[in-house]
Design an enzyme around this catalytic site. Structure first.
Site, PDB file in Angstrom:
ATOM      1  N   GLY A  18      23.441 -12.150 -22.628  1.00  0.00           N
ATOM      2  CA  GLY A  18      23.266 -10.860 -23.299  1.00  0.00           C
ATOM      3  C   GLY A  18      23.585 -10.953 -24.775  1.00  0.00           C
ATOM      4  O   GLY A  18      24.246 -11.894 -25.240  1.00  0.00           O
ATOM      5  N   GLY A  21      26.319  -6.211 -30.538  1.00  0.00           N
ATOM      6  CA  GLY A  21      26.339  -5.909 -31.957  1.00  0.00           C
ATOM      7  C   GLY A  21      27.149  -6.902 -32.762  1.00  0.00           C
ATOM      8  O   GLY A  21      26.916  -7.095 -33.957  1.00  0.00           O
ATOM      9  N   MET A  22      28.122  -7.552 -32.106  1.00  0.00           N
ATOM     10  CA  MET A  22      29.008  -8.474 -32.802  1.00  0.00           C
ATOM     11  C   MET A  22      28.774  -9.921 -32.399  1.00  0.00           C
ATOM     12  O   MET A  22      28.934 -10.828 -33.220  1.00  0.00           O
ATOM     13  CB  MET A  22      30.469  -8.096 -32.515  1.00  0.00           C
ATOM     14  N   ALA A  23      28.405 -10.146 -31.154  1.00  0.00           N
ATOM     15  CA  ALA A  23      28.322 -11.514 -30.647  1.00  0.00           C
ATOM     16  C   ALA A  23      27.263 -11.616 -29.559  1.00  0.00           C
ATOM     17  O   ALA A  23      26.832 -10.618 -28.987  1.00  0.00           O
ATOM     18  CB  ALA A  23      29.687 -11.945 -30.103  1.00  0.00           C
ATOM     19  N   ASN A  24      26.859 -12.850 -29.295  1.00  0.00           N
ATOM     20  CA  ASN A  24      25.970 -13.148 -28.179  1.00  0.00           C
ATOM     21  C   ASN A  24      26.759 -13.887 -27.107  1.00  0.00           C
ATOM     22  O   ASN A  24      27.661 -14.666 -27.421  1.00  0.00           O
ATOM     23  CB  ASN A  24      24.791 -13.997 -28.648  1.00  0.00           C
ATOM     24  N   VAL A  25      26.429 -13.624 -25.842  1.00  0.00           N
ATOM     25  CA  VAL A  25      27.169 -14.210 -24.730  1.00  0.00           C
ATOM     26  C   VAL A  25      26.243 -15.123 -23.926  1.00  0.00           C
ATOM     27  O   VAL A  25      25.104 -14.751 -23.621  1.00  0.00           O
ATOM     28  CB  VAL A  25      27.772 -13.115 -23.822  1.00  0.00           C
ATOM     29  N   LYS A  40      31.251 -16.522 -25.631  1.00  0.00           N
ATOM     30  CA  LYS A  40      30.867 -15.484 -26.588  1.00  0.00           C
ATOM     31  C   LYS A  40      30.880 -16.111 -27.977  1.00  0.00           C
ATOM     32  O   LYS A  40      31.899 -16.649 -28.415  1.00  0.00           O
ATOM     33  CB  LYS A  40      31.836 -14.300 -26.511  1.00  0.00           C
ATOM     34  N   ASP A 134      37.850   1.269 -26.232  1.00  0.00           N
ATOM     35  CA  ASP A 134      36.400   1.289 -26.006  1.00  0.00           C
ATOM     36  C   ASP A 134      36.095   1.178 -24.517  1.00  0.00           C
ATOM     37  O   ASP A 134      35.197   0.441 -24.106  1.00  0.00           O
ATOM     38  CB  ASP A 134      35.729   0.146 -26.781  1.00  0.00           C
TER      39      ASP A 134
END
Length: 246
Positions: A18, A21-25, A40, A134
């Protein structure tokens, strides 16, 4: 990152899980300990942004303090070609948002079981002085055996570090945001508890209590309107359970 790429001379990328907004996993294989892990990786376009790098480090620091069966474990952190990465426990399953959509209506005993697991994790975080800030179904993973694990402590903050809270910034998903966060005030442990109430509402009704045309209109409803009755959606919900939501 592409399948077959190595990170830290140890983790072999299998496929993408996935993008955020901040990182890709990514799903990866730990060649040392012979197990699957999630990796991540900070997004390439954000690697020079000091705020994002600080948030990424804060997630790692927050999660490594927490050793709880219902919180995704952090195994390792590092930097590869100028990009920060974090190696986490791989949870084979889906997030709670998708689970609710696929399985609603969910039997009340299972709703209670899910919430007890979520509460256990949040209680552990709060006991260590960490506020998640969050909490939402997208940050709650559920595996094939219905075990729950909370993830994404990217905007978590230690109670003693309230200066990290950005005033007038809506952080997290507005559908689950507490009124004080919507106003731009400092988040407390109570803010997490408010979000848990919204999550329980969605588990019981299949939807969030407030919708709107934009984030601001939804936020306004959170601090101006009463939470709608879950029993008006499903009269079979016991009154004590609605009381918990309220």
């Amino acid at each position: 990152m592409n399948p077959g790429d190595m990170i830290g001379h140890r983790y072999k990328i299998i496929r993408s899980l996935g993008e955020g907004g901040m990182a890709n996993v990514y799903l990866a294989y730990d060649t040392v300990l012979d197990r699957r892990v999630s990796v991540k990786v900070l997004r390439l376009d954000l690697r020079d942004d000091p705020n994002t790098k600080r948030r990424f480090r804060r997630e790692a620091m927050s999660a490594t303090k927490l050793n709880d069966p219902h919180i995704v474990g952090i195994f390792d952190t590092g930097e590869e070609n100028g990009l920060q990465y974090m190696v986490m426990q791989y949870v084979q399953g889906t997030d709670l948002k998708a689970y609710i959509k696929a399985h609603y209506p969910i039997a009340l005993p299972q709703v209670i079981d899910i919430m007890e697991q979520v509460l256990s994790a949040v209680e552990a975080a709060h006991a260590h002085g960490i506020i998640h800030r969050d909490l939402k179904p997208q940050n709650i993973l559920i595996d094939e055996n219905k075990n729950i694990k909370i993830t994404d402590f990217g905007i978590a903050v230690a109670v003693s570090q309230n200066s990290l809270t950005q005033t007038n910034t809506l952080m997290g998903s507005v559908h689950y945001l507490s009124p004080e966060q919507a106003r731009g005030s400092i988040a407390t442990k109570k803010s997490d508890i408010y979000s848990l109430g919204i999550i329980l509402y969605e588990l019981l009704t299949g939807k969030v209590p407030f919708e709107g045309e934009n984030a601001v209109s939804i936020a306004i409803k959170h601090f101006r309107e009463e939470i709608p009755s879950v029993r008006s959606v499903n009269p079979h919900i016991p009154q004590p359970l609605e009381n918990v939501v309220i």
